[in-house]
Design a protein around this motif. Structure first.
Motif, PDB file in Angstrom:
ATOM      1  N   ASP A  25       0.832  -1.116  -0.014  1.00 31.87           N
ATOM      2  CA  ASP A  25       0.068   0.232   0.112  1.00 31.87           C
ATOM      3  C   ASP A  25       0.675   1.203   0.190  1.00 31.87           C
ATOM      4  OD1 ASP A  25      -2.302  -1.510   0.319  1.00 31.87           O
ATOM      5  OD2 ASP A  25      -2.462  -1.229   2.577  1.00 31.87           O
ATOM      6  N   ALA A  26       2.224   1.269   0.212  1.00 34.82           N
ATOM      7  CA  ALA A  26       2.965   2.203   0.682  1.00 34.82           C
ATOM      8  C   ALA A  26       2.939   3.461  -0.614  1.00 34.82           C
ATOM      9  CB  ALA A  26       4.445   1.981   0.760  1.00 34.82           C
ATOM     10  N   ALA A  27       2.996   2.925  -1.822  1.00 32.69           N
ATOM     11  CA  ALA A  27       3.215   3.879  -2.896  1.00 32.69           C
ATOM     12  C   ALA A  27       1.987   4.633  -2.841  1.00 32.69           C
ATOM     13  CB  ALA A  27       3.661   3.195  -4.152  1.00 32.69           C
ATOM     14  N   ALA A  28       0.541   4.076  -3.166  1.00 29.79           N
ATOM     15  CA  ALA A  28      -0.493   4.869  -3.357  1.00 29.79           C
ATOM     16  C   ALA A  28      -0.863   5.462  -1.933  1.00 29.79           C
ATOM     17  CB  ALA A  28      -1.576   3.445  -3.059  1.00 29.79           C
ATOM     18  N   ILE A  29      -0.373   5.238  -0.660  1.00 30.99           N
ATOM     19  CA  ILE A  29      -0.544   6.094   0.571  1.00 30.99           C
ATOM     20  C   ILE A  29       0.225   7.126   0.369  1.00 30.99           C
ATOM     21  CG2 ILE A  29       0.008   6.238   3.069  1.00 30.99           C
ATOM     22  CD1 ILE A  29      -0.650   3.341   3.069  1.00 30.99           C
ATOM     23  N   LEU A  34       0.424  13.048  -0.326  1.00 31.97           N
ATOM     24  CA  LEU A  34       0.888  14.223  -1.208  1.00 31.97           C
ATOM     25  C   LEU A  34      -0.224  14.949  -1.863  1.00 31.97           C
ATOM     26  CD1 LEU A  34       3.354  15.751  -2.023  1.00 31.97           C
ATOM     27  CD2 LEU A  34       3.514  14.237  -4.166  1.00 31.97           C
ATOM     28  N   ALA A  35      -1.103  14.403  -2.394  1.00 34.54           N
ATOM     29  CA  ALA A  35      -2.498  15.126  -3.018  1.00 34.54           C
ATOM     30  C   ALA A  35      -3.295  15.773  -1.871  1.00 34.54           C
ATOM     31  CB  ALA A  35      -3.277  13.917  -3.809  1.00 34.54           C
ATOM     32  N   ALA A  36      -3.303  15.069  -0.651  1.00 31.78           N
ATOM     33  CA  ALA A  36      -4.039  15.825   0.606  1.00 31.78           C
ATOM     34  C   ALA A  36      -3.329  17.014   1.090  1.00 31.78           C
ATOM     35  CB  ALA A  36      -4.281  14.966   1.504  1.00 31.78           C
ATOM     36  N   PHE A  37      -1.942  17.063   1.218  1.00 31.26           N
ATOM     37  CA  PHE A  37      -1.311  17.950   2.021  1.00 31.26           C
ATOM     38  C   PHE A  37      -0.140  18.582   0.983  1.00 31.26           C
ATOM     39  CE2 PHE A  37      -2.548  14.946   4.937  1.00 31.26           C
ATOM     40  CZ  PHE A  37      -3.272  15.595   6.050  1.00 31.26           C
ATOM     41  N   PHE A  62     -10.298   1.267   1.697  1.00 24.57           N
ATOM     42  CA  PHE A  62     -10.659   0.975   0.430  1.00 24.57           C
ATOM     43  C   PHE A  62     -11.925   1.075  -0.005  1.00 24.57           C
ATOM     44  CE2 PHE A  62      -6.431  -0.964   1.430  1.00 24.57           C
ATOM     45  CZ  PHE A  62      -5.758  -0.726   0.148  1.00 24.57           C
ATOM     46  N   GLU A  63     -12.309   1.486  -1.221  1.00 29.91           N
ATOM     47  CA  GLU A  63     -13.531   1.194  -1.898  1.00 29.91           C
ATOM     48  C   GLU A  63     -13.338   0.411  -3.010  1.00 29.91           C
ATOM     49  OE1 GLU A  63     -17.116   4.450  -2.314  1.00 29.91           O
ATOM     50  OE2 GLU A  63     -15.422   4.789  -3.783  1.00 29.91           O
ATOM     51  N   GLY A  64     -13.635  -0.588  -2.901  1.00 31.66           N
ATOM     52  CA  GLY A  64     -13.233  -1.901  -3.823  1.00 31.66           C
ATOM     53  C   GLY A  64     -11.592  -1.947  -3.832  1.00 31.66           C
ATOM     54  N   ASP A  65     -10.906  -1.838  -4.914  1.00 30.57           N
ATOM     55  CA  ASP A  65      -9.336  -1.975  -4.850  1.00 30.57           C
ATOM     56  C   ASP A  65      -8.928  -0.291  -4.815  1.00 30.57           C
ATOM     57  OD1 ASP A  65      -9.636  -4.612  -4.964  1.00 30.57           O
ATOM     58  OD2 ASP A  65      -9.443  -4.444  -7.259  1.00 30.57           O
ATOM     59  N   ARG A  66      -9.789   0.663  -4.732  1.00 25.79           N
ATOM     60  CA  ARG A  66      -9.110   1.965  -4.778  1.00 25.79           C
ATOM     61  C   ARG A  66      -8.772   2.398  -3.315  1.00 25.79           C
ATOM     62  NH1 ARG A  66     -11.110   7.392  -4.987  1.00 25.79           N
ATOM     63  NH2 ARG A  66     -13.061   6.762  -4.728  1.00 25.79           N
ATOM     64  N   LEU A  67      -7.632   2.747  -3.226  1.00 20.70           N
ATOM     65  CA  LEU A  67      -7.324   3.364  -1.786  1.00 20.70           C
ATOM     66  C   LEU A  67      -8.240   4.811  -1.537  1.00 20.70           C
ATOM     67  CD1 LEU A  67      -5.502   3.118   0.845  1.00 20.70           C
ATOM     68  CD2 LEU A  67      -3.864   4.744  -0.256  1.00 20.70           C
ATOM     69  N   ILE A  68      -8.743   5.030  -0.615  1.00 21.27           N
ATOM     70  CA  ILE A  68      -9.309   6.524  -0.390  1.00 21.27           C
ATOM     71  C   ILE A  68      -9.060   7.148   1.080  1.00 21.27           C
ATOM     72  CG2 ILE A  68     -11.223   5.822  -2.084  1.00 21.27           C
ATOM     73  CD1 ILE A  68     -13.063   5.302   0.638  1.00 21.27           C
ATOM     74  N   GLY A  69      -8.305   6.323   1.889  1.00 20.43           N
ATOM     75  CA  GLY A  69      -7.960   6.857   2.977  1.00 20.43           C
ATOM     76  C   GLY A  69      -6.864   6.249   3.532  1.00 20.43           C
ATOM     77  N   SER A  70      -6.030   7.009   4.546  1.00 21.81           N
ATOM     78  CA  SER A  70      -4.942   6.334   5.185  1.00 21.81           C
ATOM     79  C   SER A  70      -4.757   7.126   6.679  1.00 21.81           C
ATOM     80  CB  SER A  70      -3.824   6.635   4.011  1.00 21.81           C
ATOM     81  OG  SER A  70      -2.591   6.064   4.975  1.00 21.81           O
ATOM     82  N   VAL A  71      -3.934   6.334   7.418  1.00 19.21           N
ATOM     83  CA  VAL A  71      -3.522   7.126   8.606  1.00 19.21           C
ATOM     84  C   VAL A  71      -2.734   6.007   9.208  1.00 19.21           C
ATOM     85  CG1 VAL A  71      -5.409   6.039  10.125  1.00 19.21           C
ATOM     86  CG2 VAL A  71      -4.307   8.111  10.837  1.00 19.21           C
ATOM     87  N   ARG A  72      -1.559   6.739  10.009  1.00 18.40           N
ATOM     88  CA  ARG A  72      -0.707   5.885  10.607  1.00 18.40           C
ATOM     89  C   ARG A  72      -0.403   6.421  12.087  1.00 18.40           C
ATOM     90  NH1 ARG A  72       3.516   6.505   5.049  1.00 18.40           N
ATOM     91  NH2 ARG A  72       2.840   4.379   4.136  1.00 18.40           N
ATOM     92  N   LEU A  73      -0.003   5.213  12.837  1.00 21.12           N
ATOM     93  CA  LEU A  73       0.801   5.545  14.137  1.00 21.12           C
ATOM     94  C   LEU A  73       2.196   5.289  14.088  1.00 21.12           C
ATOM     95  CD1 LEU A  73      -2.067   3.863  15.930  1.00 21.12           C
ATOM     96  CD2 LEU A  73      -1.877   6.298  15.990  1.00 21.12           C
ATOM     97  N   TRP A  74       2.781   6.278  14.545  1.00 18.99           N
ATOM     98  CA  TRP A  74       4.162   6.123  14.988  1.00 18.99           C
ATOM     99  C   TRP A  74       4.775   6.202  16.251  1.00 18.99           C
ATOM    100  CZ3 TRP A  74       6.691   6.242  10.016  1.00 18.99           C
ATOM    101  CH2 TRP A  74       5.709   6.457   8.948  1.00 18.99           C
ATOM    102  N   VAL A  91      -7.518  11.731   3.222  1.00 19.14           N
ATOM    103  CA  VAL A  91      -8.953  11.062   2.757  1.00 19.14           C
ATOM    104  C   VAL A  91      -8.839  11.543   1.201  1.00 19.14           C
ATOM    105  CG1 VAL A  91     -11.357  10.716   2.850  1.00 19.14           C
ATOM    106  CG2 VAL A  91     -10.124  10.571   4.924  1.00 19.14           C
ATOM    107  N   ASP A  92      -9.049  10.767   0.203  1.00 20.09           N
ATOM    108  CA  ASP A  92      -9.271  11.269  -0.932  1.00 20.09           C
ATOM    109  C   ASP A  92     -10.479  12.269  -0.984  1.00 20.09           C
ATOM    110  OD1 ASP A  92     -11.222  10.343  -3.735  1.00 20.09           O
ATOM    111  OD2 ASP A  92      -9.023  10.666  -3.976  1.00 20.09           O
ATOM    112  N   ALA A  93     -10.212  13.597  -1.923  1.00 20.23           N
ATOM    113  CA  ALA A  93     -11.151  14.484  -1.886  1.00 20.23           C
ATOM    114  C   ALA A  93     -12.599  14.127  -2.112  1.00 20.23           C
ATOM    115  CB  ALA A  93     -10.590  15.456  -3.059  1.00 20.23           C
TER     116      ALA A  93
END
Length: 169
Positions: A25-29, A34-37, A62-74, A91-93
């Motif tokens: 998932d890393a590249a899509a995330i 980048l698109a969000a921020f 995911f909505e189907g196979d499309r990544l639409i959101g992400s969050v991480r804990l460090w 989150v995708d616009a």
């Protein structure tokens, strides 16, 4: 007179699934964040912390196979408090305003509790995050400039976040 109908919300035919982040998932995330921020996020103190900390866990929506959101804990510490640093939430616009961001935050909270940490630290919007139980954390000290009014802590134990915020590699 021509009447214009108000938009009617359309249920997505494909349900949204929130899953633990997978290595694939890393590249899509990265593209979603980048698109969000935008590239300005790389200048922020929060990004410096994330660069030095180990990823504890991430969640992908995911909505189907499309990544639409992400969050991480460090993985971090705040003084004596064992913690995680939450963010960024992206989150995708086209998928905003449906509560997906809140679902991603809740997944992080549930995970931090399962990890038996002292709490969750973030830099964010107090009106948004206070509904999850986050409170001001004025005694958490970052190694760079931050808007101190936006430093927030979700307590899980009685340990208070006092002192320097350090990445755990």
């Amino acid at each position: 007179m021509n009447a214009v109908a108000a938009p009617v919300p359309v249920e997505s035919a494909t349900p949204v699934r929130i899953l633990r982040e997978r290595s694939g998932d890393a590249a899509a995330i990265d593209a979603l964040v980048l698109a969000a921020f935008g590239p300005g996020r790389f200048a922020k103190t929060a990004e410096r912390l994330r660069e030095a900390a180990a990823l504890a866990v991430g969640f992908s929506a995911f909505e189907g196979d499309r990544l639409i959101g992400s969050v991480r804990l460090w993985s971090i510490t705040v003084g004596a408090a064992r913690s995680v640093f939450l963010g960024p939430i992206a989150v995708d616009a086209a998928s905003r305003r449906g509560g997906l961001g809140a679902e991603l935050v809740q997944a992080c909270i549930d995970e931090a509790k399962a990890m038996k940490l002292d709490g969750v630290l973030l830099i964010g919007d107090p009106p948004y995050f206070s509904r999850f139980g986050f409170v001001a954390a004025p005694d958490a000290v970052f190694a760079g400039p931050v808007d101190r009014r936006r430093i927030m802590w979700l307590p899980i134990t009685d340990t208070v976040p006092v002192g320097a915020v350090h990445p755990v590699a």
